[in-house]
Design a protein around this motif. Sequence first.
Motif, PDB file in Angstrom:
ATOM      1  N   SER B 237       0.834  -1.205   0.000  1.00 25.58           N
ATOM      2  CA  SER B 237       0.000   0.000   0.000  1.00 25.58           C
ATOM      3  C   SER B 237       0.872   1.259   0.000  1.00 25.58           C
ATOM      4  N   ALA B 238       2.025   1.208   0.738  1.00 29.62           N
ATOM      5  CA  ALA B 238       2.947   2.352   0.748  1.00 29.62           C
ATOM      6  C   ALA B 238       3.507   2.588  -0.650  1.00 29.62           C
ATOM      7  N   GLN B 239       3.786   1.463  -1.373  1.00 32.30           N
ATOM      8  CA  GLN B 239       4.341   1.620  -2.724  1.00 32.30           C
ATOM      9  C   GLN B 239       3.345   2.313  -3.642  1.00 32.30           C
ATOM     10  N   SER B 240       2.057   1.946  -3.461  1.00 38.99           N
ATOM     11  CA  SER B 240       1.085   2.574  -4.350  1.00 38.99           C
ATOM     12  C   SER B 240       0.932   4.052  -3.997  1.00 38.99           C
ATOM     13  N   THR B 241       1.025   4.380  -2.682  1.00 39.70           N
ATOM     14  CA  THR B 241       1.014   5.788  -2.280  1.00 39.70           C
ATOM     15  C   THR B 241       2.206   6.525  -2.882  1.00 39.70           C
ATOM     16  N   GLN B 242       3.379   5.856  -2.855  1.00 40.04           N
ATOM     17  CA  GLN B 242       4.587   6.484  -3.410  1.00 40.04           C
ATOM     18  C   GLN B 242       4.424   6.797  -4.890  1.00 40.04           C
ATOM     19  N   MET B 243       3.789   5.838  -5.616  1.00 42.20           N
ATOM     20  CA  MET B 243       3.571   6.064  -7.056  1.00 42.20           C
ATOM     21  C   MET B 243       2.697   7.289  -7.259  1.00 42.20           C
ATOM     22  N   THR B 244       1.598   7.355  -6.491  1.00 40.79           N
ATOM     23  CA  THR B 244       0.683   8.495  -6.614  1.00 40.79           C
ATOM     24  C   THR B 244       1.406   9.789  -6.268  1.00 40.79           C
ATOM     25  N   ASN B 245       2.163   9.745  -5.137  1.00 41.39           N
ATOM     26  CA  ASN B 245       2.896  10.940  -4.726  1.00 41.39           C
ATOM     27  C   ASN B 245       3.862  11.400  -5.799  1.00 41.39           C
ATOM     28  N   LYS B 246       4.557  10.427  -6.407  1.00 43.44           N
ATOM     29  CA  LYS B 246       5.553  10.777  -7.421  1.00 43.44           C
ATOM     30  C   LYS B 246       4.876  11.491  -8.582  1.00 43.44           C
ATOM     31  N   THR B 247       3.738  10.908  -9.027  1.00 46.12           N
ATOM     32  CA  THR B 247       3.003  11.526 -10.137  1.00 46.12           C
ATOM     33  C   THR B 247       2.575  12.945  -9.773  1.00 46.12           C
ATOM     34  N   ASN B 248       1.987  13.079  -8.570  1.00 47.83           N
ATOM     35  CA  ASN B 248       1.498  14.401  -8.153  1.00 47.83           C
ATOM     36  C   ASN B 248       2.631  15.404  -8.011  1.00 47.83           C
ATOM     37  N   LEU B 249       3.737  14.951  -7.371  1.00 48.06           N
ATOM     38  CA  LEU B 249       4.858  15.865  -7.133  1.00 48.06           C
ATOM     39  C   LEU B 249       5.494  16.291  -8.445  1.00 48.06           C
ATOM     40  N   THR B 250       5.617  15.318  -9.390  1.00 43.65           N
ATOM     41  CA  THR B 250       6.219  15.662 -10.675  1.00 43.65           C
ATOM     42  C   THR B 250       5.352  16.681 -11.396  1.00 43.65           C
ATOM     43  N   ALA B 251       4.023  16.478 -11.307  1.00 39.27           N
ATOM     44  CA  ALA B 251       3.117  17.432 -11.942  1.00 39.27           C
ATOM     45  C   ALA B 251       3.251  18.806 -11.290  1.00 39.27           C
ATOM     46  N   ASP B 252       3.333  18.817  -9.938  1.00 38.83           N
ATOM     47  CA  ASP B 252       3.504  20.084  -9.211  1.00 38.83           C
ATOM     48  C   ASP B 252       4.796  20.774  -9.630  1.00 38.83           C
ATOM     49  N   GLN B 253       5.865  19.975  -9.710  1.00 36.18           N
ATOM     50  CA  GLN B 253       7.171  20.533 -10.055  1.00 36.18           C
ATOM     51  C   GLN B 253       7.113  21.177 -11.436  1.00 36.18           C
ATOM     52  N   SER B 254       6.471  20.453 -12.350  1.00 33.82           N
ATOM     53  CA  SER B 254       6.370  20.974 -13.708  1.00 33.82           C
ATOM     54  C   SER B 254       5.560  22.268 -13.725  1.00 33.82           C
ATOM     55  N   ALA B 255       4.488  22.286 -12.932  1.00 38.84           N
ATOM     56  CA  ALA B 255       3.644  23.491 -12.899  1.00 38.84           C
ATOM     57  C   ALA B 255       4.417  24.684 -12.350  1.00 38.84           C
ATOM     58  N   VAL B 256       5.307  24.429 -11.362  1.00 42.64           N
ATOM     59  CA  VAL B 256       6.036  25.542 -10.751  1.00 42.64           C
ATOM     60  C   VAL B 256       7.229  25.957 -11.599  1.00 42.64           C
ATOM     61  N   GLU B 257       7.970  24.955 -12.120  1.00 43.37           N
ATOM     62  CA  GLU B 257       9.257  25.273 -12.742  1.00 43.37           C
ATOM     63  C   GLU B 257       9.222  25.428 -14.249  1.00 43.37           C
ATOM     64  N   ASP B 258       8.302  24.698 -14.914  1.00 42.18           N
ATOM     65  CA  ASP B 258       8.377  24.663 -16.376  1.00 42.18           C
ATOM     66  C   ASP B 258       7.581  25.794 -17.014  1.00 42.18           C
ATOM     67  N   VAL B 259       8.014  26.176 -18.213  1.00 36.10           N
ATOM     68  CA  VAL B 259       7.303  27.235 -18.924  1.00 36.10           C
ATOM     69  C   VAL B 259       6.058  26.668 -19.575  1.00 36.10           C
ATOM     70  N   ASP B 260       5.089  27.551 -19.770  1.00 37.24           N
ATOM     71  CA  ASP B 260       3.944  27.194 -20.587  1.00 37.24           C
ATOM     72  C   ASP B 260       4.433  27.408 -22.019  1.00 37.24           C
ATOM     73  N   PHE B 261       4.757  26.298 -22.702  1.00 34.17           N
ATOM     74  CA  PHE B 261       5.484  26.427 -23.958  1.00 34.17           C
ATOM     75  C   PHE B 261       4.742  27.274 -24.982  1.00 34.17           C
ATOM     76  N   ALA B 262       3.442  26.978 -25.138  1.00 37.02           N
ATOM     77  CA  ALA B 262       2.665  27.687 -26.162  1.00 37.02           C
ATOM     78  C   ALA B 262       2.729  29.193 -25.914  1.00 37.02           C
ATOM     79  N   SER B 263       2.513  29.573 -24.638  1.00 39.51           N
ATOM     80  CA  SER B 263       2.478  31.003 -24.331  1.00 39.51           C
ATOM     81  C   SER B 263       3.858  31.637 -24.506  1.00 39.51           C
TER      82      SER B 263
END
Lengths: 477, 296
Positions: B237-263
């Motif tokens: 169950s911890a592993q599945s939480t880790q997978m979810t966390n990784k996905t969420n954190l990566t998405a958060d990181q991208s939202a904070v650090e990455d440019v909106d390419f189109a714009s």
Amino acid sequence: MGSTFGGMQIAVTGMSAARAGIETAGNNIANSGTDGYTRQRVNSTANANLASMGKMTLPGQSAGAGQGVNVVSVQRLGNEMLESRLRSATGENSYTSTVSTAYGTLEASLNEPSNTGLSSSLQSYWSSWQDLANTPDSAPAASALIAKGSSLATGISSGYTGVSNQWDTLNTQTKDWTTQLNTYADQLGAVNTQINNVTLAGGSANELLDSRDKIAISIADLSGASTKILPNGTAEVSLGGNALVSGGTVNHVQLSGANSIGGAAANPVSLEWVNQPGTSISVNGGKIGAGLSILGPANTTGTGGALAQAAKAYNDLATELATQVNTISESGQTASGATGQDFFGFSSATAPAALSLKVIPTSVSEIAAGAVGSGPLDGSNALKIGQIASQASSPDQKVWGAFVSDVAGTAQTANTHAATVEVAHQNAVAAELSNSSVDLTEENVNLLASQDQFKAAAKVLTAIDDMLNTLITKTGV
Amino acid sequence: MSFGRITAQTSLQANLRIQSMQAETLATLQEQSSSQKRILKPSDDPAGTAKAISIRAALAQNDQYSRNANDAQGWLTTADSALTQSTQLLQRVRDLTVQGANGTISTDAKAAIVTEIGQIKSQMLAQADTKYLGRSVFAGTSSATSVYDATTYAFSGVPGDSVTRLVGQNQKVQVDANGAAAFGQGPTSVFAELDSISASISSGTGVAAQLGVIDSRIQSVLQVQAQVGSSEAAVTSAQSTQMTNKTNLTADQSAVEDVDFASTYMQLQSAQNVQTASLAVLAKLAKSPQLQDYLP
């Protein structure tokens, strides 16, 4: 009515006024690209007729034309208001842009957020502790931990060195600026003397006034000193309330204080009068003002000099890291049961903590991975150290994260401020140029007008000549 | 900007100023487009920088948790299969005991049973010594080479110690199995019990009573296996939480650090257009007519 030949004199004044106009337009055109040149105009007045000049005007004698034109002066079309605005905008702009540049360099040296910055090093260091917790007897895991610890120590020390180098560079630069300031002050003193001499002799000091304003701008750029133009045309510059230049008298300044970031805490860098050492001058503008503010010592509220504050953050990080890790490390035991083992140490008690941080253990047997009283393969103490990472009081967040946020916020404010001041400065430059710069079209028109004036005045001379000719040769024949 | 008086110098100065501002904008946009990073230095977004740093830290911790969880899986699977095999061996011992309890059994058959039980005992000792990556899964933090002494059956584990893995924030899972609870220790260990069963069968007395002993031993092994099983469930169950966390954190990181390419690309395009236009104006300005061009 004047004498028969009086009209010739009138024509001559017109011709010389026209020549003055042509020469002035020529001078303006020639200097249209000269930096600091202020355009000039011929200032002339009409001469009154002879009858109205005296005190006793006789009846019937007041009629008649005036006596031509008189070139009073060649006037310099400077505007002291605009010059003064430009000077203060220049001082402020130099200050904010120097501060903003210094923050830019500091920020770049932080290397955050990235995969190579100190927060990444810290993260992989904490992870290594957890890896060791999983395999407390593994020599490779221990070597990895020791390597990560050393690279963290190196990262902190090179961060400190970077800040210290930036400090040295800025200190040298500020010294150069101080030397330049003295040179400009000397130049201004000399120009003041010349202006005074020329004005007393009744001459035109226009070009000297141009160089006076140019030097005053350079002085404002360096020190933000305020310049007052006196009625006799000389400039009086005061720095921190005392005169830097007054007439031909010049007081020199010098930079005092320590020559390294380490010594600057006890012996801060300051500007002082050469003839009054020990009393620092408060400089709030210009490059020197910015240099002094960035070079200033750190304080506990975090509002001290940016570089000293950064150096303090690196020292605090080293100390906090060593304290937090060692406290847990000492409470654990090595595989052989030894307790009180430190992980971090300092190679020198006097050098800055950031430069002397070092890793003590050299092999797996010297790392206190286990809890006291547990089996030799226990890794719970290592795990405890690894878990520092997720605490709010971790060195990552408490020291480094807080410092990076601080620098980011201050740098952003400095950049925004610099951008605003830059616009104000550009506007002041534009306003000053708009008043003082030479417009070729305008000069061409003036040239044409003067040319025509000359032609017409010559025509007047011809007419009088013709009249006299009629009188002398054709009358009574 | 309003000027009282426009001269060639003021026009040039204004245009040059705009040129340098545009060059700056263009440089920033180009750097953002090529790096795909919105935050090039902390002051670009102080709040974002702080967030990016903590997201990166959380990601690194999450990665570490999943490494820990993988290691925990290894330990638990190893312990689980050792315990399953032990239960099977003990079942066989029970069958053999039932056979030995039969009063009509021949001496030869008894001897065969005793030999087999002896073999099972050494297999049980081997099971108790099961290792994962060189670490005994039944002896906790002990570094002893074998978990049970072959003659005294003394247990070498450290009492009260357990091996744990951190699989989430403050979520520790025990990954070793308690050897003493499963196999007992010293005279009350499964090995001593097997010796006693062999003796009973050889002598033919009290064999039936041994069935109770073997049953309760099977129970205690199963109990430990149940603990291992619940740890495995926690890790999964911890592993599945880790997978979810990784996905969420990566998405958060991208939202904070990455440019909106189109714009960013649109902004870059428009900044280039503006630059081209203002260069054209500068060229016109440089060639703008002067009065002297028209004078004779």
